[in-house]
Design a protein around this motif. Sequence first.
Motif, PDB file in Angstrom:
ATOM      1  N   GLY A  28      59.624   3.965  33.144  1.00 42.23           N
ATOM      2  CA  GLY A  28      58.522   4.521  32.363  1.00 42.23           C
ATOM      3  C   GLY A  28      58.166   3.636  31.179  1.00 42.23           C
ATOM      4  O   GLY A  28      57.992   2.421  31.300  1.00 42.23           O
ATOM      5  N   SER A  58      55.401  21.550  39.168  1.00 40.27           N
ATOM      6  CA  SER A  58      56.599  21.102  38.446  1.00 40.27           C
ATOM      7  C   SER A  58      57.537  22.295  38.295  1.00 40.27           C
ATOM      8  O   SER A  58      57.125  23.357  37.812  1.00 40.27           O
ATOM      9  N   LEU A  69      54.612  16.582  30.201  1.00 38.17           N
ATOM     10  CA  LEU A  69      54.404  16.053  31.558  1.00 38.17           C
ATOM     11  C   LEU A  69      52.932  15.705  31.768  1.00 38.17           C
ATOM     12  O   LEU A  69      52.597  14.657  32.329  1.00 38.17           O
ATOM     13  N   ILE A  99      49.739   7.605  33.130  1.00 40.50           N
ATOM     14  CA  ILE A  99      49.785   6.859  34.403  1.00 40.50           C
ATOM     15  C   ILE A  99      48.378   6.691  34.971  1.00 40.50           C
ATOM     16  O   ILE A  99      48.024   5.626  35.482  1.00 40.50           O
ATOM     17  N   LEU A 156      49.895  15.513  39.613  1.00 42.29           N
ATOM     18  CA  LEU A 156      51.116  15.287  40.405  1.00 42.29           C
ATOM     19  C   LEU A 156      50.772  14.841  41.828  1.00 42.29           C
ATOM     20  O   LEU A 156      51.453  13.995  42.405  1.00 42.29           O
ATOM     21  N   CYS A 179      59.151  11.081  30.479  1.00 39.08           N
ATOM     22  CA  CYS A 179      59.202  12.288  29.624  1.00 39.08           C
ATOM     23  C   CYS A 179      60.659  12.579  29.257  1.00 39.08           C
ATOM     24  O   CYS A 179      61.558  12.059  29.890  1.00 39.08           O
ATOM     25  N   ALA A 205      52.291  12.468  30.120  1.00 38.11           N
ATOM     26  CA  ALA A 205      52.912  11.364  30.865  1.00 38.11           C
ATOM     27  C   ALA A 205      52.066  11.006  32.083  1.00 38.11           C
ATOM     28  O   ALA A 205      51.836   9.825  32.379  1.00 38.11           O
ATOM     29  N   LEU A 206      51.581  12.027  32.780  1.00 33.12           N
ATOM     30  CA  LEU A 206      50.771  11.783  33.977  1.00 33.12           C
ATOM     31  C   LEU A 206      49.420  11.194  33.588  1.00 33.12           C
ATOM     32  O   LEU A 206      48.892  10.321  34.286  1.00 33.12           O
ATOM     33  N   LEU A 231      58.533   8.746  34.980  1.00 33.35           N
ATOM     34  CA  LEU A 231      57.411   9.381  34.281  1.00 33.35           C
ATOM     35  C   LEU A 231      57.567   9.281  32.767  1.00 33.35           C
ATOM     36  O   LEU A 231      56.621   9.510  32.020  1.00 33.35           O
ATOM     37  N   SER A 291      61.491  14.533  35.315  1.00 33.67           N
ATOM     38  CA  SER A 291      60.504  14.115  34.316  1.00 33.67           C
ATOM     39  C   SER A 291      60.976  12.911  33.501  1.00 33.67           C
ATOM     40  O   SER A 291      60.181  12.207  32.899  1.00 33.67           O
ATOM     41  N   GLY A 294      56.751   7.356  40.123  1.00 35.91           N
ATOM     42  CA  GLY A 294      56.085   6.717  38.983  1.00 35.91           C
ATOM     43  C   GLY A 294      56.511   5.262  38.792  1.00 35.91           C
ATOM     44  O   GLY A 294      55.773   4.478  38.211  1.00 35.91           O
ATOM     45  N   VAL A 330      50.375  11.124  41.656  1.00 31.41           N
ATOM     46  CA  VAL A 330      51.591  10.285  41.595  1.00 31.41           C
ATOM     47  C   VAL A 330      52.422  10.398  42.871  1.00 31.41           C
ATOM     48  O   VAL A 330      53.105   9.459  43.256  1.00 31.41           O
TER      49      VAL A 330
END
Length: 372
Positions: free
Chosen positions: A353, A69, A261, A268, A56, A205, A264-265, A203, A199, A181, A59
């Motif tokens: 996303g 989060s 999450l 990225i 986090l 999610c 998703a991160l 991102l 999220s 994001g 991002v």
Amino acid sequence: MTTPSQPQPLTIPPRLLMGPGPSNANPRILSAMSLPAIGHLDPFYLEMMDEIQDLLRYVWQTENKLTLSISGTGSAGMEASLANVVEPGDVVLIGVMGYFGHRLVDMATRYGADVRIINKPWGENFSLAELTEAIETHKPAILGLVNAETSTGVRQPLEGVGELCRKHNCLLLVDAVTSLGGVPFYADQWGVDLAYSCSQKGLGCPPGLAPFTMSDRAWEKLQKRTTSVSNWYLDMNLLSQYWGEPRKYHHTAPCNMNYGLREALSLIVEEGLENCWQRHQQNAELLWEGLEKLGLVCHVEKQFRLPTLTTVRIPQGVNGKAVSSYLLKEYNIEIGGGLGELGGKVWRIGLMGYNSRPENVLLLLEAFRKVL
Ligand SMILES: Cc1ncc(COP(=O)(O)O)c(C=O)c1O
């Protein structure tokens, strides 16, 4: 009491979510979310929480220790940001340029702030000069701005605003729900003191978590409070003791959401944050060009348009709702309608996303061409 009839097994229509959020999740995220639950104090889970905090920070582009989060949607992030630093009587200046600015006003009022408001027509943003004048007039303890106003599709630039806030001993609180994001965001470089997101947009999610970050200045204000944070669930004094030492139980973390999450991160990191921002911008530009060719007009000046969310004016004589319903029924594509002042005047198209892809843009443009 009568027993309800047995529901059919759940099936979900195969929607392409091109509205203001949620967006469709990458299958890798859904697959991570279906892993077995684990104890919220299990050493493995605690390690994963550390990993999420580091991801986090990337991002958010911050070194803030307090980055985590929140278990809750974007509104919980908004609530946490205000609840922790607003003490009754604090002057809180909010820049309202759409629906979510009003939500900030409503929440800050509930925490007892002396709320001052500056307004912009829906579709415009604040210049640094306007913010300077407002800060000099109201001398707020906190300035609240929406970086990506989802109701209008406007990006609020933040360059120079943190510096201005520091000069006037004021905290900068930013809503990044539709930017994180998907739109460049530099928490440290811009001097952002509190920021929250969600999220389910950039991102990619499903909804349920609110990424949050808090600077040392904001933490200091929290430590100097003379009243306790009136929201127990979102009190960072307590949450920081779960996300960091002494790893004290606070609430039963939604572990499967956090698996999602993390994935998703991780996606990225794999793509590269700047590449991810660039992809959002390129696909948005493809959309804007296509809309223009169809004779449609974007509501916001190009320079300040959000790549994640585009507002398109509904042409005179066209029934906006009928068009959205047709897209849903015939193409399984969801787009959004206008919110608040823009109700009935615009469509809202999201490219967020995993959904920010050229093939989705082309599909939507083709559907629009047919329906119009
Ligand atoms: C700018 C902005 N702020 C706050 C929220 C609230 O987030 P949530 O609906 O996830 O609670 C939204 C939701 O779309 C939003 O767009």
